[in-house]
Design an enzyme around this catalytic site. Structure first.
Site, mmCIF file in Angstrom:
data_model
loop_
_atom_site.group_PDB
_atom_site.id
_atom_site.type_symbol
_atom_site.label_atom_id
_atom_site.label_comp_id
_atom_site.label_asym_id
_atom_site.label_seq_id
_atom_site.Cartn_x
_atom_site.Cartn_y
_atom_site.Cartn_z
ATOM 1 N N GLY A 16 0.912 -1.258 -0.020
ATOM 2 C CA GLY A 16 0.027 0.216 -0.049
ATOM 3 C C GLY A 16 1.087 1.209 -0.133
ATOM 4 N N THR A 42 5.121 -7.277 4.058
ATOM 5 C CA THR A 42 4.487 -8.439 4.297
ATOM 6 C C THR A 42 4.665 -9.328 3.097
ATOM 7 O OG1 THR A 42 3.540 -7.849 6.246
ATOM 8 C CG2 THR A 42 2.836 -9.997 5.129
ATOM 9 N N CYS A 43 3.889 -8.900 2.120
ATOM 10 C CA CYS A 43 3.646 -9.555 0.769
ATOM 11 C C CYS A 43 4.790 -10.127 0.228
ATOM 12 C CB CYS A 43 2.793 -8.686 -0.189
ATOM 13 S SG CYS A 43 2.569 -9.360 -1.813
ATOM 14 N N CYS A 48 2.586 -13.316 1.014
ATOM 15 C CA CYS A 48 2.002 -13.851 -0.196
ATOM 16 C C CYS A 48 3.355 -14.723 -1.227
ATOM 17 C CB CYS A 48 1.565 -12.719 -1.227
ATOM 18 S SG CYS A 48 0.632 -11.808 -0.067
ATOM 19 N N LYS A 51 5.436 -17.449 0.320
ATOM 20 C CA LYS A 51 4.406 -18.722 0.512
ATOM 21 C C LYS A 51 3.963 -19.262 -0.602
ATOM 22 C CE LYS A 51 0.525 -17.645 -0.092
ATOM 23 N NZ LYS A 51 -0.520 -17.233 0.424
ATOM 24 N N TYR A 179 -6.467 -18.480 7.095
ATOM 25 C CA TYR A 179 -5.745 -18.831 5.795
ATOM 26 C C TYR A 179 -4.355 -19.280 6.187
ATOM 27 C CZ TYR A 179 -8.546 -15.108 3.072
ATOM 28 O OH TYR A 179 -9.543 -14.605 2.574
ATOM 29 N N ILE A 180 -3.579 -18.655 6.898
ATOM 30 C CA ILE A 180 -2.207 -18.880 6.969
ATOM 31 C C ILE A 180 -2.004 -20.384 7.680
ATOM 32 C CG2 ILE A 180 0.006 -18.374 8.230
ATOM 33 C CD1 ILE A 180 -0.866 -15.501 8.168
ATOM 34 N N GLU A 183 -2.974 -22.823 4.855
ATOM 35 C CA GLU A 183 -1.758 -22.748 3.574
ATOM 36 C C GLU A 183 -0.372 -23.551 4.119
ATOM 37 O OE1 GLU A 183 -3.271 -19.050 1.274
ATOM 38 O OE2 GLU A 183 -1.591 -18.643 2.632
ATOM 39 N N ARG A 200 -9.349 -24.282 17.177
ATOM 40 C CA ARG A 200 -10.581 -24.465 18.190
ATOM 41 C C ARG A 200 -11.724 -24.290 17.705
ATOM 42 N NH1 ARG A 200 -10.137 -17.705 20.164
ATOM 43 N NH2 ARG A 200 -10.969 -16.984 18.171
ATOM 44 N N THR A 312 -3.269 -8.029 0.067
ATOM 45 C CA THR A 312 -2.367 -7.143 -0.977
ATOM 46 C C THR A 312 -3.037 -6.381 -1.892
ATOM 47 O OG1 THR A 312 -0.440 -8.592 -0.343
ATOM 48 C CG2 THR A 312 -0.094 -7.325 -2.522
ATOM 49 N N ALA A 342 -8.204 -15.842 -2.633
ATOM 50 C CA ALA A 342 -7.902 -17.330 -2.578
ATOM 51 C C ALA A 342 -6.965 -17.850 -1.640
ATOM 52 C CB ALA A 342 -6.983 -17.252 -4.005
ATOM 53 N N HIS A 437 -13.963 -26.345 -22.918
ATOM 54 C CA HIS A 437 -14.094 -27.780 -22.532
ATOM 55 C C HIS A 437 -12.793 -28.332 -23.075
ATOM 56 C CE1 HIS A 437 -15.631 -31.828 -21.967
ATOM 57 N NE2 HIS A 437 -15.206 -32.026 -23.215
ATOM 58 N N GLU A 442 -15.656 -25.027 -16.446
ATOM 59 C CA GLU A 442 -16.888 -25.461 -17.280
ATOM 60 C C GLU A 442 -18.092 -25.621 -16.471
ATOM 61 O OE1 GLU A 442 -17.283 -28.536 -20.318
ATOM 62 O OE2 GLU A 442 -15.498 -29.379 -19.493
HETATM 63 P P1 NDP Z 1 -7.126 -15.617 10.286
HETATM 64 O O1 NDP Z 1 -7.901 -14.554 10.948
HETATM 65 O O2 NDP Z 1 -7.697 -15.934 8.974
HETATM 66 O O3 NDP Z 1 -7.187 -16.859 11.017
HETATM 67 C C1 NDP Z 1 -6.874 -16.715 12.458
HETATM 68 C C2 NDP Z 1 -7.167 -17.888 13.107
HETATM 69 O O4 NDP Z 1 -6.507 -18.285 14.430
HETATM 70 C C3 NDP Z 1 -8.525 -18.739 13.118
HETATM 71 O O5 NDP Z 1 -8.662 -19.743 12.900
HETATM 72 C C4 NDP Z 1 -8.903 -18.157 14.656
HETATM 73 O O6 NDP Z 1 -10.139 -18.891 15.152
HETATM 74 C C5 NDP Z 1 -7.535 -18.470 15.262
HETATM 75 N N1 NDP Z 1 -7.640 -17.941 16.556
HETATM 76 C C6 NDP Z 1 -7.687 -16.486 16.891
HETATM 77 N N2 NDP Z 1 -7.337 -16.296 18.178
HETATM 78 C C7 NDP Z 1 -7.178 -17.559 18.636
HETATM 79 C C8 NDP Z 1 -7.047 -18.038 20.131
HETATM 80 N N3 NDP Z 1 -6.854 -17.211 20.837
HETATM 81 N N4 NDP Z 1 -6.951 -19.325 20.272
HETATM 82 C C9 NDP Z 1 -7.026 -20.093 19.009
HETATM 83 N N5 NDP Z 1 -7.358 -19.753 17.898
HETATM 84 C C10 NDP Z 1 -7.491 -18.439 17.664
HETATM 85 O O7 NDP Z 1 -5.645 -15.112 10.204
HETATM 86 P P2 NDP Z 1 -4.295 -15.432 9.350
HETATM 87 O O8 NDP Z 1 -3.397 -15.165 10.570
HETATM 88 O O9 NDP Z 1 -4.442 -16.896 9.002
HETATM 89 O O10 NDP Z 1 -4.344 -14.488 8.231
HETATM 90 C C11 NDP Z 1 -4.512 -13.236 8.366
HETATM 91 C C12 NDP Z 1 -5.057 -12.540 7.386
HETATM 92 O O11 NDP Z 1 -4.040 -12.436 6.324
HETATM 93 C C13 NDP Z 1 -6.132 -13.315 6.885
HETATM 94 O O12 NDP Z 1 -7.422 -13.275 7.137
HETATM 95 C C14 NDP Z 1 -6.026 -12.690 5.306
HETATM 96 O O13 NDP Z 1 -6.890 -11.567 5.219
HETATM 97 C C15 NDP Z 1 -4.792 -12.522 4.929
HETATM 98 N N6 NDP Z 1 -4.021 -13.670 4.433
HETATM 99 C C16 NDP Z 1 -4.313 -13.854 3.142
HETATM 100 C C17 NDP Z 1 -3.847 -14.776 2.380
HETATM 101 C C18 NDP Z 1 -4.301 -15.060 0.982
HETATM 102 O O14 NDP Z 1 -4.828 -14.199 0.406
HETATM 103 N N7 NDP Z 1 -3.989 -16.220 0.403
HETATM 104 C C19 NDP Z 1 -2.788 -15.683 3.036
HETATM 105 C C20 NDP Z 1 -2.431 -15.318 4.166
HETATM 106 C C21 NDP Z 1 -2.945 -14.456 5.003
HETATM 107 P P3 NDP Z 1 -11.569 -18.554 14.724
HETATM 108 O O15 NDP Z 1 -11.866 -18.686 13.557
HETATM 109 O O16 NDP Z 1 -12.271 -19.321 15.949
HETATM 110 O O17 NDP Z 1 -11.559 -16.919 15.337
#
Ligand code: NDP
Length: 460
Positions: A16, A42-43, A48, A51, A179-180, A183, A200, A312, A342, A437, A442
């Site tokens: 950004g 980060t990206c 990204c 990764k 997501y992370i 992945e 959880r 990103t 994605a 096809h 499709e």
């Molecule tokens: P997310 O918000 O996607 O996931 C966080 C996870 O941690 C959730 O499953 C959440 O559970 C869990 N969690 C949070 N707090 C606790 C806790 N105290 N105890 C146990 N579990 C917990 O975060 P990420 O770090 O994976 O990614 C951050 C952001 O980065 C994404 O939301 C996305 O916007 C971006 N990103 C995008 C990607 C892409 O475009 N491919 C790749 C990587 C990141 P619960 O669901 O129960 O809250």
């Protein structure tokens, strides 16, 4: 003499910040940008891009199995982690260098060091001193959140460290289901690491369509990942060989490495926002309006530090909209509706618009079109991997309001679907599109039979 050293001072040279700095500089503004780490954010540096290289590296294991079913003798394939890391780091350095050059070519001045606000027009940059600016843009991004009060939390790594592990672990436990987490579970599993994901919630990827969530969890397990749901860490203890993961369900397990993927937090620490009077949201993000302006008239913020949609391309568009508005005199606000995303899980996900549950909440009556099928590539193989394609249609307007794909090339497919959906495509228009096809996508334009709600649809 100018009142300030710069027209614009940008804090943070990630996606950004760099876009905004370049556009503002190209419009003739005097721009400086400060970065405490490597340029690219980060990206490029720890997200990204590296990764995706790791995803590519790890997918070969699956490709080799498929290749064998096509008659190839693959032999004993081995993977060299240090070699991969060196290649990856070379490419990341190249990309970071391009970002630096692009800034320089645009005429923006780059300073290395942590910057903090002294007041609304003054920034102090570590080792470089104090500068003043008419306008300031905060673009510091986010960073991994970790539970500091969890006993033994210091033994866990985050995604930051996962890109530089000195050696591949034999066993890893990944905490989280976002997501992370999914992945990296795919990455480590593909690279031959015994992988356990502990989450959880009742299923991974909260916020995604429920059929997508359960489909992915099943496919992850088919690929060999142990998915433990409804459990979380209660403690982490160091052992001779690694760590003991104490879990709330009582099923403690040992691993060489434990990785927290528990979300990310806006990076505002040490920025001196309070000195300038910049307000934060309840979740600690910089509070902005639709034009990314904070409550302080001359300070804006874009990207993950504002915690809107943390992707990103969104940060880039917010940065561009800021520059258009402020330096090109064309008021522009980025539209956060219908942003596709994605997940580079294995298999990957592409998703745009609403989940079935959210669409029901928003529109009441919706039609669902759903197909599960064996991707053609696996026709010869013993793999029982299935792809999932799902459309959510608002009955009243007949608009396609959700499109979800899990399967090979889903991220590529969804980019195209997002164009039509952003334009407000109806299901009739969608169906008028002739199929390509033989492809997986499709199926998206040939689904005519409505499905039962919540995943009770046809299974091909
Ligand atoms: P997310 O918000 O996607 O996931 C966080 C996870 O941690 C959730 O499953 C959440 O559970 C869990 N969690 C949070 N707090 C606790 C806790 N105290 N105890 C146990 N579990 C917990 O975060 P990420 O770090 O994976 O990614 C951050 C952001 O980065 C994404 O939301 C996305 O916007 C971006 N990103 C995008 C990607 C892409 O475009 N491919 C790749 C990587 C990141 P619960 O669901 O129960 O809250």
């Amino acid at each position: 003499m100018a009142k300030y050293d710069y027209d614009l001072f940008v804090i943070g040279a990630g996606s950004g910040g760099v876009r905004a700095a370049r556009m503002a500089a190209m419009s003739g503004a005097k721009v400086a940008i400060a970065e405490e780490d490597r340029v690219g954010g980060t990206c490029v540096i720890r997200g990204c891009v590296p990764k995706k290289f790791m995803v590519y590296a790890s997918e070969f294991a699956h490709h080799f199995k498929t290749a064998a079913s096509y008659g190839w003798t693959v032999g004993d394939a081995t993977f060299d982690w240090p070699q991969f890391l060196a290649e990856k780091d070379k490419e990341i350095a190249r990309l970071s260098g391009i970002y630096v050059r692009n800034l320089q070519n645009a005429g923006a001045e780059l300073g290395h060091g942590k910057a903090r606000l002294v007041d609304a027009h003054t920034v102090e940059i570590e080792k470089l001193g104090t500068r003043t600016a008419d306008k300031i843009l905060i673009a510091t991004g986010g960073r991994p959140w970790t539970p500091k009060d969890l006993p033994g939390a210091e033994h866990a790594i985050t995604s930051n460290e996962a890109f530089h592990l000195p050696e591949l672990p034999k066993r890893i436990v990944i905490a989280g289901g976002g997501y992370i987490a999914v992945e990296f579970a795919g990455i480590f599993n593909g690279l031959g690491v015994e992988t356990t994901l502990v989450h959880r919630g009742p299923n991974v990827l909260r916020g995604f369509d429920d059929d997508v969530r359960s489909h992915l969890a099943e496919e992850m397990e088919k690929r060999g990942i142990t998915v433990v749901l409804g459990a979380q860490h209660t403690a982490i203890e160091k052992t001779a060989g690694g760590v003991l993961n104490r879990l709330s369900n009582g099923h403690d397990c040992e691993s060489d490495v434990v990785m927290f993927c528990l979300g990310r937090e806006p990076y505002v620490e040490g920025l001196g926002l309070e000195k300038a009077g910049v307000e934060l949201t309840e979740k600690g993000a910089v509070k902005v309006d639709a034009f990314s302006r904070t409550n302080v008239e001359n300070i804006w913020a874009v990207g993950d530090v504002t915690d809107r949609i943390n992707l990103t391309p969104v940060a880039i568009r917010e940065g561009a909209a800021f520059a258009e508005t402020v330096f090109n005199n064309r008021p522009t606000s980025f539209d956060h509706e219908m942003v596709a995303s994605a997940v580079f899980s294995q298999p990957p996900i592409g998703s745009v618009g609403l989940s079935e549950a959210d669409a029901r909440k928003q529109y009441g009556k919706v039609d669902i079109y759903l197909a599960r099928l064996k991707p053609m590539k696996y026709a010869f193989s013993h793999s029982d991997e299935r792809a999932l394609l799902k459309l959510v249609v608002d009955c009243a307007s007949e608009k396609v309001v959700g499109c979800h794909v899990v399967g090979p090339d889903a991220p590529e497919i969804i980019q195209m679907a997002a164009i039509a959906m952003k334009m407000g495509v109806t299901k009739t228009q969608w169906d008028a599109t002739c199929a390509v096809h033989p492809t997986l996508s499709e199926e998206l334009v040939t689904m005519r039979e409505k499905s039962m709600p919540m995943g009770l649809g046809q299974v091909a």
